[in-house]
Design a protein around this motif. Structure first.
Motif, short mmCIF file in Angstrom:
data_model
loop_
_atom_site.label_atom_id
_atom_site.label_comp_id
_atom_site.label_asym_id
_atom_site.label_seq_id
_atom_site.Cartn_x
_atom_site.Cartn_y
_atom_site.Cartn_z
N LEU A 19 3.46 -8.42 -7.11
CA LEU A 19 2.74 -7.50 -7.99
C LEU A 19 2.55 -6.16 -7.28
O LEU A 19 2.14 -6.11 -6.12
CB LEU A 19 1.38 -8.09 -8.38
CG LEU A 19 0.60 -7.31 -9.44
CD1 LEU A 19 1.31 -7.35 -10.79
CD2 LEU A 19 -0.82 -7.86 -9.60
N GLY A 20 2.84 -5.07 -7.98
CA GLY A 20 2.73 -3.75 -7.38
C GLY A 20 3.86 -3.52 -6.39
O GLY A 20 4.93 -4.13 -6.49
N GLU A 21 3.61 -2.64 -5.42
CA GLU A 21 4.66 -2.30 -4.45
C GLU A 21 4.33 -2.76 -3.04
O GLU A 21 5.22 -3.06 -2.25
CB GLU A 21 4.87 -0.78 -4.46
CG GLU A 21 5.47 -0.28 -5.78
CD GLU A 21 5.20 1.19 -6.06
OE1 GLU A 21 4.58 1.86 -5.21
OE2 GLU A 21 5.62 1.65 -7.14
N ALA A 22 3.03 -2.78 -2.70
CA ALA A 22 2.63 -3.10 -1.33
C ALA A 22 2.31 -4.57 -1.16
O ALA A 22 1.71 -5.19 -2.03
CB ALA A 22 1.41 -2.26 -0.95
N GLY A 46 1.26 -9.97 -2.89
CA GLY A 46 0.95 -8.56 -3.15
C GLY A 46 -0.02 -8.41 -4.30
O GLY A 46 -0.06 -7.38 -4.97
N ASP A 47 -0.83 -9.45 -4.53
CA ASP A 47 -1.76 -9.43 -5.67
C ASP A 47 -3.00 -8.62 -5.32
O ASP A 47 -3.96 -9.12 -4.75
CB ASP A 47 -2.12 -10.87 -6.04
CG ASP A 47 -2.91 -10.94 -7.33
OD1 ASP A 47 -3.37 -9.88 -7.80
OD2 ASP A 47 -3.08 -12.05 -7.87
N THR A 48 -2.97 -7.35 -5.68
CA THR A 48 -4.02 -6.40 -5.31
C THR A 48 -5.10 -6.29 -6.39
O THR A 48 -5.97 -5.43 -6.31
CB THR A 48 -3.36 -5.01 -5.06
OG1 THR A 48 -2.12 -5.21 -4.37
CG2 THR A 48 -4.21 -4.08 -4.24
N GLU A 66 -2.98 0.89 -1.74
CA GLU A 66 -2.44 0.73 -3.10
C GLU A 66 -3.58 0.64 -4.12
O GLU A 66 -3.50 1.22 -5.22
CB GLU A 66 -1.56 -0.52 -3.16
CG GLU A 66 -0.91 -0.76 -4.51
CD GLU A 66 0.08 -1.91 -4.47
OE1 GLU A 66 1.29 -1.65 -4.58
OE2 GLU A 66 -0.34 -3.08 -4.31
N GLU A 95 -2.24 -2.61 1.10
CA GLU A 95 -2.72 -3.01 -0.22
C GLU A 95 -4.06 -2.35 -0.55
O GLU A 95 -4.34 -2.07 -1.72
CB GLU A 95 -2.82 -4.54 -0.35
CG GLU A 95 -1.46 -5.16 -0.63
CD GLU A 95 -1.54 -6.59 -1.13
OE1 GLU A 95 -2.18 -6.82 -2.18
OE2 GLU A 95 -0.97 -7.47 -0.47
CA CA Z 1 0.51 -5.19 -4.32
#
Ligand code: CA
Ligand code: URA
Length: 432
Positions: free
Chosen positions: A243-246, A88-90, A255, A252
């Motif tokens: 990381l984050g929510e998505a 989830g590393d956006t 996001e 993403e």
């Molecule tokens: Ca994310």
């Protein structure tokens, strides 16, 4: 020189000379050295390690095994950012337009997903029309005119790494510090940036599971970067939870858009400011990290960064109206909210298995040939340290298959609820 002697030397724990390393990188790239001998050497390196001199030699030989990109025709100090991989590393999707919007040229070469980790290039392809394979001349022109372009790795960039990585993947020799450091830095050096910001992730969702290994990897890469004449620094960040929510592709992108609007998850926003401030200082657009952060916060809250993202999408053939209508990227057929089964606090969200859940839905590839489903994924409603009531939404699953039993089980098993715990520290260390 005979490969068998090189293997024996490393097997016995000795250091390889400059000539020996040049011999093995050249020989393997051009096909003279067969996979079985290289596999034996990789396993010997895995157990016996390498000295800094050996790692540097290996990196430079790999960097010079194919095209070395010349970014000299782009005005200004070109800064690259690289993450060692996460769930989830956006960050890149937010960072690239944000940093570009304050005048730092961002010539970003990104990768595709690997195993349980996602890749920026796959995510960008969720935007209708977006071209990730652009010719070098166009790439350079876009960065000069618009300060930002994101492309996939050019075909002949560090071919030695491409071949070695594929072999490591199937010989259980991926998670070796000298091999990861040389793999990443060979590509960064060949990609031509003047300065490099490394995000070295640590924890369950990362290759480096503990802080000691992450520190050694970061220090090794920073040293190699400097030896190669590039300003290099590393941030060691937490990847114990996603990381984050998505976690997915189109979700993403959405996001990233929300974050560029100042409405993103706090951990993602913080990570972007921390990495972005370092990039702005390295590019000499600010004297101090505080000043850099202020510039970035202004660009984010004024809408300048979001406008830059739209411009970047348009420049690369994508439909910029997704910024206002993210549903244009398509939506999943089955959206299921999973409620918490008990009350308490979120103690742990095992990043690796949550990444695997997203992959099982189709957001990532199980084999190289798999086709990604951009609309599927997982959205977390709670992060570690937060309180949760029984029945409250815990996680939403976006699927295109009706039966999600396996994914549902995997998610429930990997989001632990219990006694109160502290929120994990996001930035663990800075290595310069
Ligand atoms: Ca994310
Ligand atoms: N990413 C890379 O590019 N190489 C590695 O070896 C690990 C992560």
């Amino acid at each position: 020189m005979r490969m068998v002697d090189v293997i024996e030397k490393k097997r016995n724990g000795k250091s390889l000379t400059t000539e020996e390393i040049e011999f093995l990188v050249k020989g393997y790239t051009n096909g003279d050295i067969p996979d079985y001998q290289m596999s034996a050497l990789l396993m010997a390196i895995f157990y016996q390690d390498m000295t800094d001199t050996e790692i540097t030699n290996l990196t430079l030989n790999m960097a010079n095994s194919g095209d070395v990109i010349d970014l000299a025709s782009i005005t200004g100090i070109k800064v690259d950012k690289h993450s060692t991989g996460g769930v989830g590393d956006t960050t890149t999707l937010v960072l690239a337009p944000l940093v570009a919007s304050v005048g730092v040229p961002v010539a970003k070469m990104s990768g595709r997903g690997l195993g349980h980790t996602g890749g920026t290039i796959d995510k960008l392809e969720a935007i209708p029309g977006f071209q990730v394979e652009i010719p070098n001349e166009q790439f350079i022109r876009l960065v000069n005119e618009s300060q930002v372009a994101v492309t996939g790795q050019s075909g002949n960039l560090a071919p030695a790494d491409k071949k070695l990585y594929a072999l490591r993947d199937v010989t259980a020799t991926v998670d070796s510090i000298p091999l990861i450091a040389s793999s990443i830095m060979s590509k960064k050096i060949a990609a031509g940036a003047d300065a490099i910001v490394l995000d070295v992730t640590t924890g369950d969702g990362a290759f480096m599971k503990n802080i000691e290994d992450a520190t050694r990897l970061a220090e090794t890469m920073v040293r190699i970067g400097k030896l190669a004449g590039r300003q290099t620094m590393a941030v060691i960040s937490d990847m114990s939870q996603p990381l984050g929510e998505a976690i997915g592709n189109s979700i993403e992108i959405e996001e990233a858009i929300n974050t560029l609007k100042g409405q993103g998850p706090k951990d993602l926003e913080e990570m972007v400011f921390v990495l972005g401030s370092q990039m702005v200082v390295l590019a000499k657009k600010a004297e101090t990290l505080e000043e850099a952060r202020q510039l970035l916060e202004e660009a984010l809250h004024s809408g300048k960064a979001l406008a830059k993202f739209k411009e970047m999408i348009e420049n690369q053939g994508g439909d910029p109206s997704v910024v206002d209508q993210p549903e244009k990227m398509g939506t999943a057929k089955y959206v299921t909210v999973l409620p918490a089964k008990e009350s308490g606090y979120i103690r742990n969200i095992h990043a690796e298995n949550v990444g695997i859940a997203a992959m099982l839905l189709g957001a990532g590839r199980k084999t190289k040939e798999d086709v990604i489903d951009y609309t599927v994924g997982v959205k977390l409603h709670k992060k570690v340290g937060m309180a949760v009531e029984q029945g409250e939404p815990l996680v939403t699953v976006y699927a295109n298959t009706e039966d999600i039993t396996e994914v549902e089980q995997l998610l429930y098993n990997n989001i632990e609820i219990g006694e109160e715990v502290a929120e994990p520290v996001l930035v663990r260390k800075i290595i310069t």
